[in-house]
Design a protein around this motif. Structure first.
Motif: not given
Length: 271
Positions: A68-78, A1-12
């Protein structure tokens, strides 16, 4: 299973309402619009763009200094955007911001040692003042300073040494990811190279992850694994650093390359 990224930014997305002149009407300015990217553990990602392209805004959004006004930020999946100060408290240990102006980040009236030790105590990394003092001495050594630097004041150090102190303070709370916002732009080239070399050593030793914000393409190419180019708040390039200039590029990237032709990579620094 591939580890998820540490930091993910979607539609920020982040827009500001600003006034034209002292009494003029307010209008909306787009700082960041629909930004998407991720950072793997141990990776160094650079963000570069012209002044006003949204680079520092992204750093502020990721560390909770702005929302942010929109989008989401995930750190270690949360998901971490929109958290209250109390809910964000554990995150401050893991995600730290290192600013360009090391002098303004340090209290000129306090000795260096307590400025490194206090965050450890507040965030529960050190269980006692003695433990925090011992850890401070270790950290100063880790960043290339003498342990007796703890008893001195910020004005007694050079700009490069003050930036080393800021890095030590971030590491004191056991940070996993550093948001480096122009951390070397106020330093001369030789000191710049020393700080970047130190950051590479620390990544190797501690498994750190970096988001490196800069206006200097030569530095970013020398230091980073991957580069994001911003233009008017949008990502127009997401490419391995070694490929910049070797294939078709977005117009904003070409402008940066043209402006950077007279500059060479920082000597002795390769990621």
């Amino acid at each position: 299973m591939t580890a998820s990224p540490l930091l993910e930014i979607h539609g920020l997305t982040r827009h500001y309402r600003v006034r034209t002149g002292l009494f003029g009407p307010r209008h909306e300015v787009v700082a960041v619009e629909g930004v998407d990217f991720s950072i793997e553990r141990g990776e160094i990602v650079g963000i570069i763009g012209a002044s006003g392209s949204g680079k520092s805004t992204i750093g502020r959004l990721l560390t909770g200094l702005d929302e942010p006004d929109g989008g989401e930020i995930l750190f270690d999946g949360a998901r971490i955007d929109g958290l209250s100060d109390r809910a964000r408290r554990p995150l401050r240990r893991r995600l730290q911001l290192v600013l360009q102006d090391a002098s303004s980040a340090l209290n000129p009236r306090r000795r260096v040692g307590p400025q490194i030790a206090t965050p450890m105590l507040r965030l529960g990394v050190a269980g006692s003042r003695e433990e925090a003092r011992e850890r401070t001495a270790q950290l100063l050594g880790l960043v290339g300073l003498s342990p007796d630097a703890a008893e001195r004041y910020p004005h007694e150090f050079s700009g490069g040494q003050r930036q080393r102190i800021n890095i030590a303070r971030s590491l004191g709370v056991e940070a996993e990811c550093l948001i480096l916002d122009e951390p070397t732009s106020a330093l001369d080239v030789s000191v710049q190279a020393q700080i970047l070399a130190l950051l590479l050593e620390l990544r190797q030793q501690l498994g750190l992850t970096y988001l490196f914000i800069s206006h200097n393409l030569a530095v970013v190419q020398s230091f980073c694994d991957r580069i994001l180019v911003l233009d008017e708040g949008r990502v127009v390039e997401n490419v391995a650093a070694r490929l910049i200039g070797r294939r078709a590029m977005a117009p904003a990237t070409l402008r940066l390359l043209e402006a950077d032709l007279s500059m060479s990579p920082v000597p002795g620094v390769t990621s």
